[in-house]
Design a protein around this motif. Structure first.
Motif, PDB file in Angstrom:
ATOM      1  N   ASN A  87      32.430 -38.082  16.790  1.00 30.28           N
ATOM      2  CA  ASN A  87      32.300 -37.536  15.439  1.00 30.28           C
ATOM      3  C   ASN A  87      30.898 -37.716  14.879  1.00 30.28           C
ATOM      4  O   ASN A  87      30.383 -36.841  14.195  1.00 30.28           O
ATOM      5  N   SER A  88      30.290 -38.849  15.192  1.00 33.48           N
ATOM      6  CA  SER A  88      28.932 -39.088  14.695  1.00 33.48           C
ATOM      7  C   SER A  88      27.937 -38.148  15.359  1.00 33.48           C
ATOM      8  O   SER A  88      27.017 -37.648  14.717  1.00 33.48           O
TER       9      SER A  88
ATOM     10  N   ARG B  72      36.446 -48.264  12.206  1.00 32.60           N
ATOM     11  CA  ARG B  72      36.724 -47.099  11.368  1.00 32.60           C
ATOM     12  C   ARG B  72      37.805 -46.214  11.954  1.00 32.60           C
ATOM     13  O   ARG B  72      38.553 -45.593  11.210  1.00 32.60           O
TER      14      ARG B  72
ATOM     15  N   LEU C 127      35.079 -34.525  11.444  1.00 26.13           N
ATOM     16  CA  LEU C 127      34.478 -35.110  10.248  1.00 26.13           C
ATOM     17  C   LEU C 127      33.897 -36.482  10.576  1.00 26.13           C
ATOM     18  O   LEU C 127      34.344 -37.136  11.519  1.00 26.13           O
ATOM     19  N   ALA C 128      32.942 -36.890   9.771  1.00 24.67           N
ATOM     20  CA  ALA C 128      32.276 -38.166  10.043  1.00 24.67           C
ATOM     21  C   ALA C 128      33.085 -39.326   9.491  1.00 24.67           C
ATOM     22  O   ALA C 128      33.907 -39.155   8.590  1.00 24.67           O
ATOM     23  N   LEU C 129      32.841 -40.505  10.072  1.00 28.78           N
ATOM     24  CA  LEU C 129      33.591 -41.679   9.662  1.00 28.78           C
ATOM     25  C   LEU C 129      32.808 -42.610   8.751  1.00 28.78           C
ATOM     26  O   LEU C 129      33.309 -43.646   8.357  1.00 28.78           O
TER      27      LEU C 129
ATOM     28  N   HIS D 285      41.133 -47.481  10.995  1.00 26.50           N
ATOM     29  CA  HIS D 285      41.528 -47.269   9.606  1.00 26.50           C
ATOM     30  C   HIS D 285      41.389 -45.814   9.182  1.00 26.50           C
ATOM     31  O   HIS D 285      41.512 -45.508   7.998  1.00 26.50           O
ATOM     32  N   VAL D 286      41.095 -44.910  10.113  1.00 28.72           N
ATOM     33  CA  VAL D 286      40.921 -43.514   9.718  1.00 28.72           C
ATOM     34  C   VAL D 286      42.286 -42.898   9.374  1.00 28.72           C
ATOM     35  O   VAL D 286      43.295 -43.143  10.035  1.00 28.72           O
ATOM     36  N   HIS D 287      42.299 -42.165   8.280  1.00 31.31           N
ATOM     37  CA  HIS D 287      43.524 -41.464   7.898  1.00 31.31           C
ATOM     38  C   HIS D 287      43.492 -40.082   8.542  1.00 31.31           C
ATOM     39  O   HIS D 287      42.556 -39.327   8.342  1.00 31.31           O
TER      40      HIS D 287
ATOM     41  N   TYR E  46      42.099 -30.331   4.096  1.00 31.39           N
ATOM     42  CA  TYR E  46      42.207 -31.316   5.156  1.00 31.39           C
ATOM     43  C   TYR E  46      41.327 -32.489   4.744  1.00 31.39           C
ATOM     44  O   TYR E  46      40.156 -32.301   4.418  1.00 31.39           O
ATOM     45  N   ALA E  47      41.892 -33.685   4.742  1.00 28.85           N
ATOM     46  CA  ALA E  47      41.106 -34.837   4.296  1.00 28.85           C
ATOM     47  C   ALA E  47      41.140 -35.945   5.329  1.00 28.85           C
ATOM     48  O   ALA E  47      42.149 -36.153   6.010  1.00 28.85           O
ATOM     49  N   GLN E  48      40.019 -36.606   5.466  1.00 32.16           N
ATOM     50  CA  GLN E  48      39.944 -37.762   6.355  1.00 32.16           C
ATOM     51  C   GLN E  48      39.314 -38.916   5.578  1.00 32.16           C
ATOM     52  O   GLN E  48      38.307 -38.738   4.911  1.00 32.16           O
ATOM     53  N   ALA E  49      39.957 -40.073   5.620  1.00 29.02           N
ATOM     54  CA  ALA E  49      39.421 -41.227   4.890  1.00 29.02           C
ATOM     55  C   ALA E  49      39.270 -42.397   5.844  1.00 29.02           C
ATOM     56  O   ALA E  49      40.082 -42.576   6.747  1.00 29.02           O
ATOM     57  N   THR E  50      38.223 -43.174   5.653  1.00 29.62           N
ATOM     58  CA  THR E  50      38.067 -44.400   6.449  1.00 29.62           C
ATOM     59  C   THR E  50      37.597 -45.535   5.555  1.00 29.62           C
ATOM     60  O   THR E  50      37.163 -45.313   4.428  1.00 29.62           O
TER      61      THR E  50
ATOM     62  N   VAL F  32      42.949 -38.569  -0.991  1.00 29.29           N
ATOM     63  CA  VAL F  32      43.495 -37.904   0.197  1.00 29.29           C
ATOM     64  C   VAL F  32      44.755 -37.124  -0.175  1.00 29.29           C
ATOM     65  O   VAL F  32      44.918 -35.953   0.177  1.00 29.29           O
TER      66      VAL F  32
ATOM     67  N   ARG G 126      28.464 -34.749  13.868  1.00 28.83           N
ATOM     68  CA  ARG G 126      27.894 -34.665  12.517  1.00 28.83           C
ATOM     69  C   ARG G 126      26.378 -34.497  12.573  1.00 28.83           C
ATOM     70  O   ARG G 126      25.803 -33.679  11.860  1.00 28.83           O
TER      71      ARG G 126
ATOM     72  N   ARG H  38      46.106 -37.097  11.238  1.00 34.39           N
ATOM     73  CA  ARG H  38      47.452 -36.627  11.550  1.00 34.39           C
ATOM     74  C   ARG H  38      47.573 -36.231  13.025  1.00 34.39           C
ATOM     75  O   ARG H  38      46.582 -35.924  13.670  1.00 34.39           O
TER      76      ARG H  38
ATOM     77  N   GLU I  91      36.103 -37.507   3.545  1.00 34.22           N
ATOM     78  CA  GLU I  91      35.565 -36.157   3.687  1.00 34.22           C
ATOM     79  C   GLU I  91      36.725 -35.189   3.594  1.00 34.22           C
ATOM     80  O   GLU I  91      37.829 -35.481   4.059  1.00 34.22           O
TER      81      GLU I  91
END
Lengths: 510, 720
Positions: B272-273, B187, A73-75, B190-192, A41-45, A32, B276, B194, A62
């Motif tokens: 989001n799902s 999820r 973005l997907a999780l 814990h999603v990163h 742009y990054a998304q992490a889960t 990330v 997607r 902003r 992603e």
């Protein structure tokens, strides 16, 4: 509305599969950071929680070029829709493929080829280790590109953790649009152990560029081991080796070399001669039974298992091993003792009266064994856990003297018991081999069931007896050898013998 | 002190208006609470909301400056009850826990709270532990919201939406005198991501202000006749107010084309799902612009009838995307369409799975199935009629190869020897009925231990063995952790057993923390904690409620003592519950605490002894009995490069922390002499060096003497 279909293809989708405690989260955080500093742009889960505790865990990232708007973005990763899979352990790479995350059209699979064995692999009485070769072979076919190296070893060697070497392999795979320098900047930007992490990163980078090594197969043993020692003994040893090369078939020589070394180390050269005598006899029988057409399996397996049977695990052997100079060096290596540090070694011994009796002259030992009350009384004195400090002179000397008893070994009770068992086993082998060659070979292999100490050893003997109890039913059968092999495998499967009981039932019903 | 330190994250809680916050979803919620002028925050830790508790625990200074009270509650029930501070006073309060388990525990207080209603905004943040990675039964929080009439928010899983939901939630609560539940999935916690921050707000009224100027209103207390009025008020006053608020503030979103024969109604959390899946079908772009009309429910309870009916107008079919069961939303929507005599066909769990997580694949399959049937014109020819579908590579043979890897005890875990000892007792006395509990110790149910028959809820281990309270040849064994003990086990387990003269054995696993949830402090924690009162021994509490037979073991790694104590508990003639408190510090937390200290001590030239264990590979026969009694990750196997060996030998890797379990087990179970402990002394004292030198001289002499007389075979290296 203007749909920009190709746009979603710009999303880079990356999944990390790790074993809880490996630090998969660190790699995820680095990725990330790397993306964000490069204007993406990054998304992490992740799904941490209790699953983290040593279980299989997954992280998902992603990323997409940052154009000021927030992308959706997907999780979680979807089968067939992942560009990069990082597996922090080989079987986790296998799991990624099973989940459909690795596809030939698009997925680069980056895996550490090392193994962290699962509990189910470790608890088997025999060899329960999964076949790494199958995973590697499948990865080659399933991934668009497969990058693998022992990233754990690289990390440990450099005093770092696997996150750093995984990150290095990711950089080398050149699947993210960022420079290796940028990867290094990410490592430098945070936390502890930066120097070690960079070393691991760079070594992993180079290792990942090399082709994936084939899984290590059994290396053929070549020449006989050359021991060091007094001239007289080495000369006698060379004579024995000459006998092996002269009197045994080529197919069995490697094994006989190893076996000879084992029995000599266990006792002495005369014992080695005894070993060869038994082997030559089996070899002659093997020849008579047409073993040449069967790769001389009888002789080869005899070379292996007679050595194991002759070098049984008694107190003297253990004491000798524990006091060897070579062993002290190995311990220092294993626990990485530096010169300026001091090492103390504590052994965990738990002798019982059975072991003590085994160490007595045969008649005295039997005298005690047949008197349960005396035996019990003595056992109360002997039978307790002893924490033995072999770095101290007193305990070392005790074990040293015990190890020196090998000179008397032939007269001791345990030796006579073992010899008796060995002769019965070989006699049975020879008898059955004449009726059914393959079954004879399998009887030799059943020696594998006898191992361990005290209760474990007793259980092994019982298992061995139970497996061989099927012999009368199998001797006349063409497929008798297959059945005996199945029984042996079943015996090694679980401790309480459920699998073996089932297999025996099946044999009885044949 | 929790497993993880949040010193860095705490700094982000301070940022002001216009600055960008980057981090985890759950931390964004924490920041949002402060931005909303929350007066107090309470909760009980548990994934996925542990970090909310941990970060606030590490942020005491900031909270103090703002006049915000933070409390780690004894249980979710205690946390829910604390929201009573918002009943009479206009103070915003927040409570958080893991759901649905926490909501179960809290439901008594929640029902009372929502009956009387609130004055200040009351927000309940539930971490929905559902789907992959979940450690609990698979249920929905939605049902709780419905039964007690608590409004339920289910925002889109991005930081901006979640933060906005916190703000909306407080206002909605105040506008309707009703507590509001904010549901966040694993999820999204814990999603990163902003969001742009706002300034933190001091609470309008602090709990201190309220305490010094108390108020009461009998109308708000749940007792007849007020309780009957509450029910009427819920329907006549609070419900319409909520509908009005949701509509006027446009909390739910309608996006996509205005026209179209089909539409999708979705929980915000599924956004989001869904996008997607639409992206993969070529019906949405990167930023979420959709070619299919979407009705996004950021509020899933109450539902707004006319919004939904307006969305359905002129549509042939709508698909409800609702994760989990029962299908509350679909039932409600069906009811609305039926009453409105609408011709729109309602779909949902016929295309999507009735039960289980809506994974990417499930969503793609569901949406493409629905669209192919109801609006094929939207789909490209390639998706509508794909060419020969490319079969995914066949990897089915891997199922035979790749081993399962369930979670288990960590390296050096002090709970492992307890179960090793139980295994040894089992060998002597046979199998017993073992009631397990919630916590790390529940890993005992898996190999290699295979111990434990049921788990009925946190701290309910002993209670779940209470029916086995009859004279019999065997006693029941109940296990609970220190976390469960203080959560409710003292009363429901120990007190219950004393009162009912239960003759069974209760084993309390005391690892100094609420370890499974991330190592938070509890009453019996040994650490000194500035803001909490710790060091209250479990055995004192046990004795206090009347247990006579109590044994405390201060080193669980003493397997022989552990085994003997268990045996005594199972065989003693003494009546009443037999309680064993087995105490040793959680190794994960111990390592985190001690590692830096040890490294520093070594650096400072202090004498430090570090134990590690090893296996003599020549002595090990490869039976693995030791592993069957341990399962420690650092106790593994290795294949020797020795043609005479069939089976891999045991081996201990670098991750060993020297807990000693393997040596103790080898001793207690009389396994084998393969194990050794190596104590490495860094910065040895002069005496150490002198003794070591002397010993080495004698030992070296003897070793050389023997080496001179024998043939020495060099050993082959172990296979890689």
């Amino acid at each position: 509305m203007n749909m920009q279909l190709p746009r979603q293809n710009q999303i880079i989708k990356l999944a990390i599969l790790a074993v809880g405690g490996q630090g998969g989260g660190v790699v995820s955080d680095w990725i990330v950071h790397l993306a964000e500093t490069n204007g993406w742009y990054a998304q992490a889960t992740s799904v941490p929680g209790v699953a983290q505790r040593t279980g299989a865990t997954i992280y998902y990232v992603e990323m997409v070029p940052d154009r000021g708007r927030t992308p959706v973005l997907a999780l979680m990763p979807s089968p067939g829709d992942v560009d990069i899979v990082i597996a922090a352990e080989l079987m986790e790479a296998g799991r990624a493929m099973m989940r459909g995350l690795v596809t030939p059209e698009r997925t680069t699979l980056i895996a550490s080829s090392h193994r962290a064995y699962a509990v189910s692999e470790k608890v088997a009485s025999g060899n329960g280790i999964a076949d790494a070769g199958k995973v590697i072979e499948t990865a080659r076919k399933t991934a668009r590109r497969f990058v693998a190296a022992d990233l754990e070893a690289i990390a440990v060697k450099n005093g770092s953790v696997i996150s750093a070497s995984l990150f290095g392999a990711l950089a080398a795979a050149d699947v993210l649009p960022f420079t290796p320098e940028s990867f290094e900047e990410t490592i430098k930007s945070g936390g502890k152990g930066i120097a070690a992490s960079l070393r691991a990163f760079r070594e992993a980078y180079d290792a990942a560029l090399a082709p994936v090594p084939e899984p290590a197969g059994a290396e053929p043993v070549s020449a006989a081991p050359v021991p060091t020692g007094p001239e007289k003994l080495t000369r006698q040893y060379r004579e024995l080796i000459a006998r092996i090369d002269g009197e045994l078939p080529a197919e069995a020589r490697d094994m006989a070399h190893a076996g000879l070394a084992k029995v000599i180390a266990f006792q002495d050269l005369a014992y080695g001669e005894e070993y060869l005598g038994r082997l030559v006899r089996i070899s002659a029988l093997d020849h008579d039974l047409g073993g040449d057409g069967k790769d001389r399996a009888l002789t080869r397996e005899a070379a292996k298992y007679i050595a194991n049977a002759m070098a049984y695990d008694d107190v003297i052997r253990v004491a000798r091993i524990k006091t060897q100079s070579e062993r002290f060096h190995r311990v220092r290596d294993e626990v990485r003792v530096r010169d300026e540090q001091v090492l103390k070694i504590t052994e965990f011994m738990h002798p019982r009266m059975e072991e003590v009796c085994g160490m007595l002259p045969a008649r005295l030992g039997r005298f005690i064994e047949v008197r349960p009350r005396l035996f019990k009384a003595l056992d109360r004195i002997v039978n307790r856990g002893r924490h033995v400090r072999t770095d101290k002179v007193s305990w070392f000397a005790t074990l040293y003297v015990l190890g020196g008893l090998s000179r008397l070994r032939r007269r001791l009770l345990r030796h006579q018991v073992e010899q008796g068992h060995l002769e019965r086993w070989l006699g049975e082998t020879e008898r059955v081999a004449r009726l059914n060659y393959d079954l004879g070979v399998e009887i030799l292999r059943c020696r594998r069931l006898i191992k361990g100490y005290s209760d474990t050893h007793a259980r092994g003997l019982t298992r061995y007896d139970r497996v061989l109890s099927a012999l009368p039913m199998l001797e006349q059968r063409q497929d008798g050898a297959d059945w005996l092999r199945r029984l042996r495998d079943a015996a090694l499967k679980d401790e309480d013998g459920t699998a073996l009981a089932g297999a025996l039932k099946t044999v009885e019903s044949l | 002190m929790a497993e993880r330190s949040f010193a860095k994250e705490v700094q982000q809680l301070k940022i002001g208006a216009g600055e960008e916050f980057r981090g985890e979803g759950i931390l964004a919620i924490t920041k949002a609470l402060l931005q909303c002028g929350v007066g107090y925050v309470v909760g009980y830790q548990g994934a996925p909301i542990s970090h909310l508790m941990d970060v606030l625990a590490d942020a005491q200074d900031i909270l103090g400056d703002l006049g915000v009270h933070f409390e780690a509650s004894a249980s979710e029930a205690a946390a829910a009850a604390a929201l009573a501070a918002s009943v009479h006073y206009p103070i915003r309060g927040a409570a958080t826990w893991k759901s649905t388990v926490g909501t179960n525990v809290a439901s008594d207080a929640l029902a009372n709270l929502s009956s009387g209603g609130v004055t200040g905004g009351a927000l309940i943040i539930v971490g929905e532990d559902y789907g992959e990675g979940s450690s609990i039964m698979q249920e929905r929080s939605h049902s709780f919201a419905m039964k007690s009439q608590i409004w339920l928010l289910d925002p889109k899983p991005n930081l901006e939406s979640i933060v906005k939901a916190v703000e909306d939630g407080f206002e909605l609560s105040e506008a309707t005198n009703t507590p509001v539940m904010l549901e966040v999935r694993i999820r999204s916690c814990h999603v990163h991501g902003r969001f742009i921050a706002k300034d933190n707000q001091r609470p309008q009224m602090s709990v201190k202000d309220a305490l010094e100027a108390p108020r009461r209103d009998t109308q708000r207390i749940v007792l007849p006749p007020a309780s009957f009025l509450h029910e009427q008020e819920k329907i006549r006053k609070r419900w319409p107010a909520a509908i009005e608020f949701i509509k006027s503030r446009k909390l739910n979103e309608m996006v996509g084309p205005k026209r179209g024969g089909v539409g999708i109604v979705l929980q915000g959390g599924m956004y989001n799902s869904v996008i997607r899946a639409l992206q993969r079908l070529g019906l949405a772009d990167l930023y979420g612009s959709s070619m299919v009309p979407l009705y996004i429910l950021n509020v899933t309870y109450p539902l707004v009838d006319d919004e939904f009916l307006a969305f359905c107008k002129n549509k042939d079919a709508v698909l409800v995307v609702e994760e989990g069961q029962p299908d509350h939303l679909e039932q409600a929507f069906g009811h609305m369409l039926h009453k409105a005599e609408s011709l729109t066909r309602l779909h949902g769990k016929d295309y999507l799975p009735m039960a289980g997580e809506y994974t990417g694949q499930a969503m793609l399959d569901g949406l493409s199935g629905f669209l192919r049937d109801k609006a094929p014109e939207l789909l490209s020819a390639k998706i509508r009629l794909p060419n020969a579908p490319t079969a995914p590579p066949d990897v089915s043979h891997l199922a035979q190869v790749v081993p399962m890897r369930p979670p288990g005890f960590c390296t050096g875990c002090p709970e492992r020897p307890i179960f090793s000892a139980m295994k040894l007792v089992e060998r002597e006395l046979g199998q017993h009925h073992v009631a397990a509990d919630i916590g790390c110790h529940l890993f005992s149910i898996m190999p290699p231990f295979n111990i434990g028959a049921t788990t009925m809820g946190y701290g309910l281990g002993p209670a779940s063995a209470s029916a086995f309270n009859v004279p019999a040849k065997k006693r029941s064994i109940a296990i609970m952790g220190d976390g469960g003990f203080w959560h409710n086990g003292l009363a429901s387990g120990i007190g219950n057993a004393v009162f009912n003269k239960n003759d069974g054995v209760i084993l309390v696993v005391d690892n100094y923390y609420s370890a499974a949830t991330g190592g938070q402090d509890i009453l019996s924690s040994r650490a000194s904690n500035k803001t909490r009162s710790t060091r209250h021994p479990i055995e004192d509490a046990v004795k206090g409620v009347g247990v006579n037979w109590v044994r405390r073991i201060d080193r669980t790694y003493d397997v022989s003592l552990m085994r003997d104590t268990l045996r005594e508990a199972l065989t003693t003639g003494e009546k009443g519950p037999k309680v064993i408190v087995a105490s040793s510090e959680c190794m994960l937390n111990k390592q985190r605490r001690e590692k830096p200290l040890i490294a520093k001590a070594i650096q400072d030239g202090k004498r430090v002894v570090k134990p590690r264990f090893g296996v003599d590979e020549d002595v090990c026969t490869g039976d693995h009995a030791c592993i069957r009694l341990s399962g420690c990750p650092s106790l593994s196997v290795k294949q020797l490069d020795d043609p005479l060996r069939d089976d891999p030998v045991a081996a201990i890797d670098q991750s060993c922390v020297g807990c000693g379990n393997c040596g103790e087990v080898a001793d207690a179970a009389v396994l084998c002499p393969s194990f050794y402990r190596a104590d490495v002394i860094s910065n040895p004292s002069r005496l150490d060096r002198f003794l070591a030198g002397l010993r080495q001289k004698v030992i070296g002499f003897l070793q050389r003497r023997r080496d001179r007389k024998s043939l020495i075979f060099a050993k082959a290296e172990a296979a890689p």
